[in-house]
Design a protein around this motif. Sequence first.
Motif, PDB file in Angstrom:
ATOM      1  N   PRO A  51       0.402   4.312   8.351  1.00 48.43           N
ATOM      2  CA  PRO A  51       1.523   5.242   8.501  1.00 48.43           C
ATOM      3  C   PRO A  51       1.036   6.687   8.476  1.00 48.43           C
ATOM      4  CG  PRO A  51       2.007   3.554   6.861  1.00 48.43           C
ATOM      5  CD  PRO A  51       0.556   3.431   7.186  1.00 48.43           C
ATOM      6  N   ARG A  52       1.665   7.512   9.273  1.00 42.32           N
ATOM      7  CA  ARG A  52       1.265   8.920   9.313  1.00 42.32           C
ATOM      8  C   ARG A  52       1.803   9.660   8.091  1.00 42.32           C
ATOM      9  NH1 ARG A  52       3.785  11.098  14.701  1.00 42.32           N
ATOM     10  NH2 ARG A  52       2.735   9.234  15.408  1.00 42.32           N
ATOM     11  N   ALA A  53       1.028  10.654   7.660  1.00 46.16           N
ATOM     12  CA  ALA A  53       1.422  11.434   6.485  1.00 46.16           C
ATOM     13  C   ALA A  53       2.655  12.268   6.804  1.00 46.16           C
ATOM     14  CB  ALA A  53       0.264  12.341   6.054  1.00 46.16           C
ATOM     15  N   THR A  54       3.584  12.328   5.846  1.00 44.91           N
ATOM     16  CA  THR A  54       4.828  13.074   6.023  1.00 44.91           C
ATOM     17  C   THR A  54       5.020  14.030   4.857  1.00 44.91           C
ATOM     18  OG1 THR A  54       5.826  11.179   7.148  1.00 44.91           O
ATOM     19  CG2 THR A  54       7.321  12.895   6.372  1.00 44.91           C
ATOM     20  N   LYS A  55       5.373  15.282   5.173  1.00 42.88           N
ATOM     21  CA  LYS A  55       5.610  16.283   4.135  1.00 42.88           C
ATOM     22  C   LYS A  55       6.830  15.903   3.300  1.00 42.88           C
ATOM     23  CE  LYS A  55       6.584  21.197   3.454  1.00 42.88           C
ATOM     24  NZ  LYS A  55       6.857  22.502   4.091  1.00 42.88           N
ATOM     25  N   GLY A  56       6.761  16.167   2.000  1.00 44.86           N
ATOM     26  CA  GLY A  56       7.866  15.870   1.102  1.00 44.86           C
ATOM     27  C   GLY A  56       9.063  16.771   1.334  1.00 44.86           C
ATOM     28  N   GLY A  82       5.921   3.823  -1.936  1.00 48.33           N
ATOM     29  CA  GLY A  82       6.484   4.501  -0.784  1.00 48.33           C
ATOM     30  C   GLY A  82       6.483   3.711   0.504  1.00 48.33           C
ATOM     31  N   THR A  83       5.993   2.458   0.489  1.00 49.01           N
ATOM     32  CA  THR A  83       5.952   1.681   1.729  1.00 49.01           C
ATOM     33  C   THR A  83       7.304   1.111   2.092  1.00 49.01           C
ATOM     34  OG1 THR A  83       5.393  -0.405   0.615  1.00 49.01           O
ATOM     35  CG2 THR A  83       3.564   1.053   1.240  1.00 49.01           C
ATOM     36  N   GLY A  84       8.173   0.881   1.109  1.00 47.75           N
ATOM     37  CA  GLY A  84       9.472   0.280   1.358  1.00 47.75           C
ATOM     38  C   GLY A  84       9.455  -1.233   1.374  1.00 47.75           C
ATOM     39  N   GLY A  85       8.274  -1.848   1.257  1.00 52.73           N
ATOM     40  CA  GLY A  85       8.164  -3.303   1.306  1.00 52.73           C
ATOM     41  C   GLY A  85       7.997  -3.924  -0.070  1.00 52.73           C
ATOM     42  N   LYS A  86       8.378  -5.173  -0.184  1.00 54.24           N
ATOM     43  CA  LYS A  86       8.235  -5.896  -1.435  1.00 54.24           C
ATOM     44  C   LYS A  86       6.752  -6.015  -1.786  1.00 54.24           C
ATOM     45  CE  LYS A  86       9.399 -10.304  -3.673  1.00 54.24           C
ATOM     46  NZ  LYS A  86      10.058 -11.609  -3.480  1.00 54.24           N
ATOM     47  N   PRO A  87       6.358  -5.644  -3.015  1.00 56.97           N
ATOM     48  CA  PRO A  87       4.949  -5.737  -3.389  1.00 56.97           C
ATOM     49  C   PRO A  87       4.397  -7.137  -3.142  1.00 56.97           C
ATOM     50  CG  PRO A  87       6.166  -4.530  -5.059  1.00 56.97           C
ATOM     51  CD  PRO A  87       7.189  -5.079  -4.104  1.00 56.97           C
ATOM     52  N   GLY A  88       3.206  -7.197  -2.512  1.00 54.18           N
ATOM     53  CA  GLY A  88       2.562  -8.468  -2.212  1.00 54.18           C
ATOM     54  C   GLY A  88       2.832  -8.986  -0.814  1.00 54.18           C
ATOM     55  N   THR A  89       3.775  -8.385  -0.096  1.00 54.63           N
ATOM     56  CA  THR A  89       4.062  -8.817   1.274  1.00 54.63           C
ATOM     57  C   THR A  89       3.306  -7.938   2.264  1.00 54.63           C
ATOM     58  OG1 THR A  89       6.019  -7.380   1.409  1.00 54.63           O
ATOM     59  CG2 THR A  89       6.337  -9.646   0.617  1.00 54.63           C
ATOM     60  N   ARG A  90       3.176  -8.432   3.497  1.00 57.53           N
ATOM     61  CA  ARG A  90       2.413  -7.713   4.511  1.00 57.53           C
ATOM     62  C   ARG A  90       3.363  -7.134   5.559  1.00 57.53           C
ATOM     63  NH1 ARG A  90      -2.958  -8.703   4.421  1.00 57.53           N
ATOM     64  NH2 ARG A  90      -3.165  -8.110   6.622  1.00 57.53           N
ATOM     65  N   PRO A  91       3.046  -5.951   6.068  1.00 55.09           N
ATOM     66  CA  PRO A  91       3.909  -5.336   7.083  1.00 55.09           C
ATOM     67  C   PRO A  91       3.517  -5.777   8.493  1.00 55.09           C
ATOM     68  CG  PRO A  91       2.177  -3.817   6.492  1.00 55.09           C
ATOM     69  CD  PRO A  91       1.959  -5.049   5.639  1.00 55.09           C
ATOM     70  N   HIS A  92       4.384  -5.439   9.450  1.00 52.90           N
ATOM     71  CA  HIS A  92       4.041  -5.626  10.849  1.00 52.90           C
ATOM     72  C   HIS A  92       4.566  -4.436  11.640  1.00 52.90           C
ATOM     73  CE1 HIS A  92       8.216  -6.824  11.811  1.00 52.90           C
ATOM     74  NE2 HIS A  92       8.184  -7.490  10.668  1.00 52.90           N
ATOM     75  N   VAL A  93       4.083  -4.283  12.871  1.00 48.89           N
ATOM     76  CA  VAL A  93       4.410  -3.114  13.682  1.00 48.89           C
ATOM     77  C   VAL A  93       5.903  -3.073  13.992  1.00 48.89           C
ATOM     78  CG1 VAL A  93       4.035  -1.991  15.911  1.00 48.89           C
ATOM     79  CG2 VAL A  93       2.120  -3.019  14.699  1.00 48.89           C
ATOM     80  N   GLY A 133       9.721   6.512  10.708  1.00 53.02           N
ATOM     81  CA  GLY A 133       8.468   7.208  10.950  1.00 53.02           C
ATOM     82  C   GLY A 133       7.258   6.561  10.298  1.00 53.02           C
ATOM     83  N   ARG A 134       7.467   5.454   9.564  1.00 55.69           N
ATOM     84  CA  ARG A 134       6.341   4.815   8.873  1.00 55.69           C
ATOM     85  C   ARG A 134       5.477   3.977   9.815  1.00 55.69           C
ATOM     86  NH1 ARG A 134      10.524   3.439   5.104  1.00 55.69           N
ATOM     87  NH2 ARG A 134      10.504   4.818   3.286  1.00 55.69           N
ATOM     88  N   GLN A 135       5.979   3.647  10.977  1.00 46.72           N
ATOM     89  CA  GLN A 135       5.278   2.876  12.005  1.00 46.72           C
ATOM     90  C   GLN A 135       5.229   1.378  11.706  1.00 46.72           C
ATOM     91  OE1 GLN A 135       1.866   5.572  11.360  1.00 46.72           O
ATOM     92  NE2 GLN A 135       1.834   5.779  13.594  1.00 46.72           N
ATOM     93  N   LEU A 136       5.372   1.028  10.447  1.00 50.45           N
ATOM     94  CA  LEU A 136       5.314  -0.366  10.025  1.00 50.45           C
ATOM     95  C   LEU A 136       6.602  -0.734   9.297  1.00 50.45           C
ATOM     96  CD1 LEU A 136       1.690  -0.374   8.531  1.00 50.45           C
ATOM     97  CD2 LEU A 136       2.360  -1.036  10.848  1.00 50.45           C
TER      98      LEU A 136
END
Length: 394
Positions: free
Chosen positions: A140-145, A180-191, A219-222
């Motif tokens: 994921p690309r860096a995003t300003k706070g 900050g990923t938004g995903g459940k810990p331990g799971t893998r993302p996809h595009v 904007g996270r791409q995943l």
Amino acid sequence: MAEDNNGFRADWANKDFYAELGVKKDATADEIKKAYRKLARANHPDSNPGDTAKHDKFKKVAEAYDVVGDADKRKKYDEMRSLYAGGGNPFGFGGGAPGGQRGYNFEDLFGNAGGAGSGGLGDMFGDLFGGRTQRRQSRPRATKGADVETTATIGFLDSLEGVTIQLRLTSDAPCPDCNGTGGKPGTRPHVCPVCEGAGFTVNDLGGFSVNETCPRCGGRQLIYDEPCPTCGGSGRGLSGRTISARIPAGVKDGQRIRLRGKGAAGEAGGPHGDLFVTVKVTPHRIFGRKGDNLTVEVPISFDEAALGADIKVPTLGGAPVTLKVPAGTPSGRTFRIRGKGAQKPDGTKGDLLATVEVQVPAVLGAEAREALEAYRAATAGNRLRANLFEQAGA
């Protein structure tokens, strides 16, 4: 102008965005922003209804600033222009090239010609021109706070001298459980299937296109099939912290101060946002403020106003000063005492504006009454209100 399937506008290779803004190629970011704002105001459609030429100029200026007004885009645009200047038209638009040579194909030039990880010009120009390369981005690309707003109340004297205060802030921050990923810990993302991993979508505005944050992945791409149970998939949470903020000398009531990098944390290693502090100044019992000047009301007696006098006037945080009141001074007259006001941004000080107010005694002693009656008799011939009645009857 037609686009290839990556969204690349061929005519942009021939455009000089610096000339469109009227700046040099080595202009600073501030010079570019200043030039854009000036041209945008002068050519805005709302200010020039029916003026087609200025409407077109407004679109061109906006297109130019969208590229050279962004540091990353500007760098890639300069690199693209260098390639173009070095060999005529290196892209070979439209079928064949001059001299019977075969033109380049956008699929080969900007696509994934070498397979995953091959890189190429597509990586360099893809996000500049709103196109999407076939190469998937796994990070994921860096995003300003986000920026944070707060209010601080300080004393009148502190507003003049400056003060360091402690601020307790509660602001947006990456979720502590999913980082900050938004995903459940331990799971893998996809595009992300909406933006295909670009992190943005392209919005065609007719004359030019604008990149907008992807509504699906933010904007996270995943994306994750299972959202984080703590933040519900947003990737954000709340962070409480205490910071020190320096309020500069001379700050005014209601003034908004910007503290860079003191706002909410960014995503994927992005920088912090900014903190905006609106300052409230507690009124003083005696002194007021008018711009960089302080104000004070000074009571004087009738005889001091009529005969003149040297009176003492207080200053804020300093020794009193002597003010010479001339004979015949009317009530409400303001005197300027230089250098006794608020501190200016350049380090100098404004003035103290002292307004004299003639006081009428509520109770008179026998001697004072006798003296005033004698004064009334002596000035009985003065018709103070003669002009008032003459003008009223005019």
